[in-house]
Design a protein around this motif. Sequence first.
Motif, PDB file in Angstrom:
ATOM      1  N   TYR A 115       3.639  -6.201  -7.435  1.00 18.00           N
ATOM      2  CA  TYR A 115       3.309  -4.779  -7.551  1.00 18.00           C
ATOM      3  C   TYR A 115       2.409  -4.484  -8.743  1.00 18.00           C
ATOM      4  CZ  TYR A 115       6.483  -3.365  -3.885  1.00 18.00           C
ATOM      5  OH  TYR A 115       7.084  -3.186  -2.674  1.00 18.00           O
ATOM      6  N   ALA A 198       3.898  -3.856   7.011  1.00 17.66           N
ATOM      7  CA  ALA A 198       5.126  -4.652   7.018  1.00 17.66           C
ATOM      8  C   ALA A 198       5.657  -5.077   5.657  1.00 17.66           C
ATOM      9  CB  ALA A 198       4.929  -5.891   7.890  1.00 17.66           C
ATOM     10  N   GLN A 199       4.818  -5.640   4.789  1.00 19.60           N
ATOM     11  CA  GLN A 199       5.392  -6.256   3.592  1.00 19.60           C
ATOM     12  C   GLN A 199       5.654  -5.241   2.488  1.00 19.60           C
ATOM     13  OE1 GLN A 199       5.164 -10.500   1.817  1.00 19.60           O
ATOM     14  NE2 GLN A 199       3.329  -9.491   1.136  1.00 19.60           N
ATOM     15  N   LYS A 200       4.904  -4.145   2.501  1.00 14.62           N
ATOM     16  CA  LYS A 200       5.190  -2.984   1.651  1.00 14.62           C
ATOM     17  C   LYS A 200       4.976  -3.203   0.157  1.00 14.62           C
ATOM     18  CE  LYS A 200       6.487  -1.223   5.543  1.00 14.62           C
ATOM     19  NZ  LYS A 200       7.537  -0.389   6.055  1.00 14.62           N
ATOM     20  N   TRP A 202       2.202  -2.530  -1.843  1.00 14.85           N
ATOM     21  CA  TRP A 202       0.867  -1.966  -2.034  1.00 14.85           C
ATOM     22  C   TRP A 202       0.727  -1.425  -3.450  1.00 14.85           C
ATOM     23  CZ3 TRP A 202       4.094   0.300   1.873  1.00 14.85           C
ATOM     24  CH2 TRP A 202       4.959   1.269   1.349  1.00 14.85           C
ATOM     25  N   ALA A 240       9.222  -8.768   9.803  1.00 15.27           N
ATOM     26  CA  ALA A 240       9.741  -7.403   9.833  1.00 15.27           C
ATOM     27  C   ALA A 240      10.323  -7.083  11.200  1.00 15.27           C
ATOM     28  CB  ALA A 240       8.651  -6.406   9.468  1.00 15.27           C
ATOM     29  N   GLU A 548       4.944   5.745   1.260  1.00 17.12           N
ATOM     30  CA  GLU A 548       5.056   6.005   2.701  1.00 17.12           C
ATOM     31  C   GLU A 548       6.244   6.922   2.961  1.00 17.12           C
ATOM     32  OE1 GLU A 548       5.965   2.544   5.074  1.00 17.12           O
ATOM     33  OE2 GLU A 548       7.995   2.464   4.290  1.00 17.12           O
TER      34      GLU A 548
ATOM     35  N   LEU B  14      11.925  -2.939  -6.461  1.00 13.88           N
ATOM     36  CA  LEU B  14      10.579  -3.135  -5.916  1.00 13.88           C
ATOM     37  C   LEU B  14      10.587  -3.834  -4.556  1.00 13.88           C
ATOM     38  CD1 LEU B  14       8.867  -4.258  -9.238  1.00 13.88           C
ATOM     39  CD2 LEU B  14       8.519  -2.094  -8.047  1.00 13.88           C
ATOM     40  N   GLY B  16      10.441  -4.933  -0.961  1.00 11.68           N
ATOM     41  CA  GLY B  16       9.847  -4.266   0.206  1.00 11.68           C
ATOM     42  C   GLY B  16      10.456  -4.665   1.539  1.00 11.68           C
ATOM     43  N   HIS B  17      11.441  -5.573   1.509  1.00 14.55           N
ATOM     44  CA  HIS B  17      12.047  -6.020   2.779  1.00 14.55           C
ATOM     45  C   HIS B  17      12.903  -4.899   3.352  1.00 14.55           C
ATOM     46  CE1 HIS B  17      11.526  -9.883   0.528  1.00 14.55           C
ATOM     47  NE2 HIS B  17      11.143 -10.323   1.707  1.00 14.55           N
ATOM     48  N   ASP B  18      12.392  -4.157   4.331  1.00 12.27           N
ATOM     49  CA  ASP B  18      13.166  -3.013   4.812  1.00 12.27           C
ATOM     50  C   ASP B  18      13.668  -3.176   6.247  1.00 12.27           C
ATOM     51  OD1 ASP B  18      10.733  -2.788   6.042  1.00 12.27           O
ATOM     52  OD2 ASP B  18      10.297  -0.746   5.370  1.00 12.27           O
ATOM     53  N   ARG B  19      13.499  -4.373   6.815  1.00  9.33           N
ATOM     54  CA  ARG B  19      13.953  -4.579   8.195  1.00  9.33           C
ATOM     55  C   ARG B  19      15.452  -4.328   8.329  1.00  9.33           C
ATOM     56  NH1 ARG B  19      13.012 -10.039  11.847  1.00  9.33           N
ATOM     57  NH2 ARG B  19      14.245  -9.385  13.637  1.00  9.33           N
ATOM     58  N   LEU B  40      11.450   3.269   0.363  1.00 10.52           N
ATOM     59  CA  LEU B  40      11.341   2.145  -0.573  1.00 10.52           C
ATOM     60  C   LEU B  40      11.224   2.576  -2.035  1.00 10.52           C
ATOM     61  CD1 LEU B  40       8.746   0.083   1.455  1.00 10.52           C
ATOM     62  CD2 LEU B  40      11.132  -0.530   1.094  1.00 10.52           C
ATOM     63  N   HIS B  41      11.439   1.579  -2.911  1.00  9.59           N
ATOM     64  CA  HIS B  41      11.088   1.676  -4.337  1.00  9.59           C
ATOM     65  C   HIS B  41      11.840   2.765  -5.081  1.00  9.59           C
ATOM     66  CE1 HIS B  41       7.085   0.109  -2.568  1.00  9.59           C
ATOM     67  NE2 HIS B  41       7.990  -0.840  -2.637  1.00  9.59           N
TER      68      HIS B  41
END
Lengths: 552, 133
Positions: A115, A198-200, A202, A240, A548, B14, B16-19, B40-41
């Motif tokens: 990040y 998907a990986q988020k 950004w 994902a 998002e 931080l 980001g794995h949101d599945r 997220l976050h």
Amino acid sequence: MANEDIEKIKDEKERWLGCVNKGEPEKFQTVSGVPVDVLYTPADIKDLDYLYDLGFPGEYPFTRGIRHNMYRGRLWTMRQFSGFGTARDTNARYKFLLAHGETGLSVAFDFPTLYGRDSDDPMARGEVGRCGVAVSSLEDMETLFDGIPMGEVSTSMTINGPAAVLWAFYIVAAEKQGVPSEKLRGTIQNDILKEYIAQKSWLFPPEPSLRIITDIMAFGAKHVPKWNTISISGYHIREAGSTAAQELAFTLKDGMTYVEAGIKAGLDVDTFAPRLSFFFNSHLDFFEEIVKFRAARRIWAREMRETFKAKKPESWLLRFHTQTAGCTLTAQQPENNIVRTAFQALAAVLGGTQSLHTNSMDETWALPTEKAVLIALRTQQIIAEETGVINVIDPLGGSYYVEALTRELERQAYEYFEKIDALGGMVKAIEHGFPQREIAEASYRYQKAVDEGRRTVVGVNKYVLEGERLEIPILKIDPNVEKEQWERLARLRQRRDNERVKRALKDLKDACAGKDNVMYPILEAVRAYATLGEICGAMKEIFGTYSEPPMF
Amino acid sequence: MKKKLRILIAKPGLDGHDRGAKVVARALRDAGFEVIYTGLHQTPEMIAEAAIQEDVDAVGLSILSGAHMTLFPEVMRLLKEKGADDILVFGGGIIPKEDMEVLYRMGCGQLFGPGTPTQEIVDYLKEKFPDRV
């Protein structure tokens, strides 16, 4: 084959089907839910034109592979994605892997680094060195590659939002080893579109992100000609929860979006297209994965040549790295993961991958131990040197099933391209949440099928060991890593020329606000030992940030 | 009439794995619970604040980044500090067994690892909150 022969085969198949128990159709579909027939015949590929649809390896449309002699010429690169703790810890792991026959490096950064944040950023609490290595400055990068000849090894870096900065760390660290940028080989992932999908991880909004990417492509073409400046990635899309067709379609559409951005920025497509590479997942469904790779090559070649008018053959060919599917590994009976990974790796090889990472059995518990990662590497070596599958190129080409399924995946991908175009292109589709929703739907469908026992996961919903105890060791990260990083950063900020850092960051902001290529001021800031967080912070001041809307 | 069970599903840090978080949020909603997803976050402060504001019965944290030993205790501490330690904190992710034991001793609710059927989470919450539907 003559039409009357095809008709005869069809009739004969009808007759034969009368003697066959096909079972319940919903039980016989690919892992992505594509229904498959009990048997395939020449009737299923009657329109296949060998020279047009398949051709020869190393030649358009590259369905059978991108090199004339494929693995007889050179094996795929065995590249284990790894990183944990401090740069010093990870440097030791790299030396261990190289000593045991690994042929390329792949850096896993921790979340703060992904990040663009320094190890001492408040949001980094508890995350430093946890799921990758912490690299906050040029100094950390120098340590990471200490004693590793950067002019010889090829290095892949999974880095996206702050890719320009980590790449600059790498280039300057190599300079310090006396290696000019022209000699460097490797890849930065630098695929921001799939971050939104998907990986988020950004940093900036899509528009400035695409501008940075075109700056990177232009800089690379000029100064780092052997570097893959972008690795367009389906891996995270699949992890994902997407289907194979979604992975294929969204990834290729992302790729086309970068090509369009490059052309729009005034670059000649043949100057940057040869440095685009791809990164796919290899999941459980053996044949579906193999055909996904074949379909990807064919679609990319046709689009590059026909839609984007690239003239160089190197611009047409789709080179890719593969990683076996982490999401298919189970916490239960983790030793079984060795077997799952081996099949997935075999599918990648039969699909013609250029580079491969095999997951370790313990990764549903923590980052892998030395023992676990060595078994994963050995899996690749066994495929390469014991099984004989490398002898013949695309050995499944011509299989009625494989060719029919290749075409089916291709058809599904084009269906998605049309939907995305109807929304106004990939950036717009992402803003609408279209790919994100499609993936969430697919992932929920899959989970329900597992929960209801319609899909078997060995050791999880079938063949369960009651009262199972974990019998493999788990890697522990030293809890002092975070503190050590803080101290190192504090010392660095004291030692460096802070006036030079200030000037460099101001020049960088000017470039961001104007039209100059951002790589040059980033490199100057890196040479002055500005930290990752400082450089990304300066860029955020101009470009803004992104978030998002939460949806599920 | 019994009140509906209200759950906050949160992604701290931080990661980001949101599945997993999204699948669980949906499964709990399909089970008839009221589900709020933070996105997220989120910092522990944001999560504790949201839990109180939304008046939830439980907070489910999803962490796959290895930061669980910092983030779980911090969310629990903040809830306690704000007088809201009646809110159950449970969760899931990539968490070694030894760490789970430590977190249980601190008062954390059930932690679910990979491969958990979503029904198991639904059953757990129903059992924990018998006076809710």
